[in-house]
Design a protein around this motif. Structure first.
Motif, PDB file in Angstrom:
ATOM      1  N   ALA A 190       0.816  -1.217   0.000  1.00 31.15           N
ATOM      2  CA  ALA A 190       0.000   0.000   0.000  1.00 31.15           C
ATOM      3  C   ALA A 190       0.851   1.269   0.000  1.00 31.15           C
ATOM      4  CB  ALA A 190      -0.924   0.011   1.217  1.00 31.15           C
ATOM      5  N   GLY A 191       2.178   1.104   0.073  1.00 26.02           N
ATOM      6  CA  GLY A 191       3.062   2.257   0.074  1.00 26.02           C
ATOM      7  C   GLY A 191       3.179   2.958   1.407  1.00 26.02           C
ATOM      8  N   GLU A 192       2.641   2.362   2.463  1.00 26.19           N
ATOM      9  CA  GLU A 192       2.691   2.986   3.789  1.00 26.19           C
ATOM     10  C   GLU A 192       4.038   2.774   4.475  1.00 26.19           C
ATOM     11  OE1 GLU A 192      -0.699   2.032   6.259  1.00 26.19           O
ATOM     12  OE2 GLU A 192      -1.972   1.808   4.497  1.00 26.19           O
ATOM     13  N   VAL A 193       4.735   1.713   4.109  1.00 25.17           N
ATOM     14  CA  VAL A 193       6.048   1.398   4.662  1.00 25.17           C
ATOM     15  C   VAL A 193       6.962   1.036   3.496  1.00 25.17           C
ATOM     16  CG1 VAL A 193       7.364  -0.227   6.093  1.00 25.17           C
ATOM     17  CG2 VAL A 193       5.127   0.591   6.868  1.00 25.17           C
ATOM     18  N   LYS A 194       8.208   1.517   3.550  1.00 20.71           N
ATOM     19  CA  LYS A 194       9.126   1.262   2.442  1.00 20.71           C
ATOM     20  C   LYS A 194      10.558   1.297   2.950  1.00 20.71           C
ATOM     21  CE  LYS A 194      10.066   2.793  -2.312  1.00 20.71           C
ATOM     22  NZ  LYS A 194       9.723   3.779  -3.368  1.00 20.71           N
ATOM     23  N   PRO A 195      11.418   0.413   2.455  1.00 24.50           N
ATOM     24  CA  PRO A 195      12.818   0.485   2.888  1.00 24.50           C
ATOM     25  C   PRO A 195      13.449   1.798   2.449  1.00 24.50           C
ATOM     26  CG  PRO A 195      12.581  -1.007   1.014  1.00 24.50           C
ATOM     27  CD  PRO A 195      11.198  -0.673   1.475  1.00 24.50           C
ATOM     28  N   VAL A 196      14.211   2.387   3.330  1.00 20.27           N
ATOM     29  CA  VAL A 196      14.922   3.627   3.019  1.00 20.27           C
ATOM     30  C   VAL A 196      16.272   3.258   2.407  1.00 20.27           C
ATOM     31  CG1 VAL A 196      16.004   5.685   3.991  1.00 20.27           C
ATOM     32  CG2 VAL A 196      13.771   4.918   4.843  1.00 20.27           C
ATOM     33  N   MET A 197      16.543   3.766   1.219  1.00 20.22           N
ATOM     34  CA  MET A 197      17.749   3.405   0.479  1.00 20.22           C
ATOM     35  C   MET A 197      18.807   4.508   0.605  1.00 20.22           C
ATOM     36  SD  MET A 197      16.845   0.472  -0.706  1.00 20.22           S
ATOM     37  CE  MET A 197      18.006   0.094  -2.025  1.00 20.22           C
ATOM     38  N   ASP A 198      19.997   4.109   1.001  1.00 16.88           N
ATOM     39  CA  ASP A 198      21.106   5.052   1.052  1.00 16.88           C
ATOM     40  C   ASP A 198      21.890   5.027  -0.252  1.00 16.88           C
ATOM     41  OD1 ASP A 198      23.155   6.733   2.727  1.00 16.88           O
ATOM     42  OD2 ASP A 198      24.346   5.180   1.751  1.00 16.88           O
ATOM     43  N   SER A 199      22.371   3.855  -0.642  1.00 19.31           N
ATOM     44  CA  SER A 199      23.233   3.761  -1.811  1.00 19.31           C
ATOM     45  C   SER A 199      23.237   2.352  -2.372  1.00 19.31           C
ATOM     46  CB  SER A 199      24.670   4.181  -1.460  1.00 19.31           C
ATOM     47  OG  SER A 199      25.111   3.522  -0.284  1.00 19.31           O
ATOM     48  N   VAL A 200      23.575   2.244  -3.645  1.00 19.89           N
ATOM     49  CA  VAL A 200      23.632   0.958  -4.339  1.00 19.89           C
ATOM     50  C   VAL A 200      24.984   0.841  -5.035  1.00 19.89           C
ATOM     51  CG1 VAL A 200      22.601  -0.489  -6.118  1.00 19.89           C
ATOM     52  CG2 VAL A 200      21.131   0.939  -4.684  1.00 19.89           C
ATOM     53  N   TYR A 201      25.651  -0.292  -4.834  1.00 19.90           N
ATOM     54  CA  TYR A 201      26.960  -0.537  -5.435  1.00 19.90           C
ATOM     55  C   TYR A 201      26.917  -1.833  -6.242  1.00 19.90           C
ATOM     56  CZ  TYR A 201      28.808   2.807  -1.989  1.00 19.90           C
ATOM     57  OH  TYR A 201      29.057   3.921  -1.224  1.00 19.90           O
TER      58      TYR A 201
END
Length: 334
Positions: free
Chosen positions: A296-307
């Motif tokens: 539902a988009g109420e909770v989502k992982p917070v992304m810092d960076s992708v390598y």
């Protein structure tokens, strides 16, 4: 699938040490048994235990891969003889006791969850380790309920950003600590009711004032050290404190009269060594209670960076800098 390779590229720990000891090497493809599934890894999460393992301070459990990597997302490409839930080609994310830093990773099917359609593979790989940890410690072990107060230290870590969102989603009043004004502002925007800059203010005083001396019902702590006694001070009568790490070491001097007079419960847990059934039960709870919030988009992982996978050393250096906000993820070329 019958066209699977016999070998794969993996990032191994060549010897205990700094990020530079993470080296690419060729490994045989994992062999399946029982209800295991093989995942062609699209992305793998980077977590603090990976750093400890690289440093030689956190050996993998007996029978687990010696490769770092506790969470992955990708496609199912092979099934063990007793695996029944998933079919080839299914997109999943999964918790693993090790082996995530590789092109392929085997996991118990009960530890895998369908990849939420709204998340990319990189985002999905950022979910399992922190969501499993927060759910079992905050909601199962500490029993956080709607209307209670909750404190998590390190609010911009992977654990912290997950805990803030889940505690808020389930009706708690949320407090956190972070090490800069920027990080505190991020926590506020994420849903925290109060974020305290621990470099400038004493979180015990700030939270006691905010709660009119009631204190906090549930505390999730990975700091340890002098935070133990401070947690006891800020805890409410009958408060529950869960220890999941001791980044500042152990505390040798504690006033146990405070623990007794407040009738506090201070417990702790680790996730990686727990048995298959325990982890499967957490996965089932997440699918039933948290997956709908993600969808539902109420909770989502917070992304810092992708390598890229072959830059795992840079990802570890980023984590050790403590400048990150949210999750650090590795991706393959798949």
């Amino acid at each position: 699938m019958t066209d699977l390779p016999t070998t794969m590229t993996a990032i191994a720990i060549s010897e205990p040490g700094g990020p530079e000891v993470l080296k690419a090497e060729t490994r045989p493809l994992p062999q399946l048994s029982g209800s295991e599934i093989l995942i062609k890894v699209k992305a793998a999460g980077v977590n603090r235990p990976d750093v400890f393992q690289r440093q030689g301070a956190y050996p993998p459990p007996k029978g687990a891969s010696d490769l770092p990597g506790l969470e992955v997302a990708g496609e199912v490409v092979a099934l063990g003889p007793d695996a029944t839930r998933y079919k080839l080609g299914d997109a999943v994310c999964a918790l693993t006791p090790g082996g995530g830093y590789a092109e392929f990773c085997k996991v118990e099917e009960g530890h895998a969850l369908p990849k939420p359609l709204c998340l990319s593979f990189a985002e999905a790989a950022a979910v399992p380790e922190t969501f499993f940890t927060v759910w079992t410690n905050v909601f199962d072990l500490a029993g956080l309920k709607a209307g209670e107060t909750f404190l998590v230290h390190g609010g911009t870590s992977g654990i912290g950003t997950t805990a803030i969102q889940l505690a808020k989603a389930f009706g708690a009043r949320v407090f956190t600590t972070a090490g800069s004004a920027e990080k505190c502002a991020f926590c506020d925007a994420l849903g925290a009711d109060l974020a305290v800059n621990y470099r400038e203010k004493e979180f015990v005083e700030e939270i006691q004032a905010a709660t009119e001396t009631h204190g906090v019902d549930v505390i999730l702590d990975m700091v340890g050290g002098d935070y133990v006694s401070r947690n006891w001070k800020v805890a409410a009568i009958g408060g529950r404190i869960v220890q999941i790490a001791t980044l500042r070491g152990v505390s040798e001097k504690l006033n146990f009269s405070l623990l007794m007079s407040k009738r506090l419960t201070h417990t702790g847990s680790t996730l990686r060594p727990r048995d298959t059934a325990f982890k499967a039960a957490i996965a089932a709870a997440l699918e039933a209670k948290v997956w709908p919030l993600i969808e539902a988009g109420e909770v989502k992982p917070v992304m810092d960076s992708v390598y890229p996978l072959d830059e795992a050393a840079k990802a570890h250096a980023r984590m050790e800098s403590s400048g990150h906000i949210g999750k650090i993820v590795l991706t393959t070329d798949a």
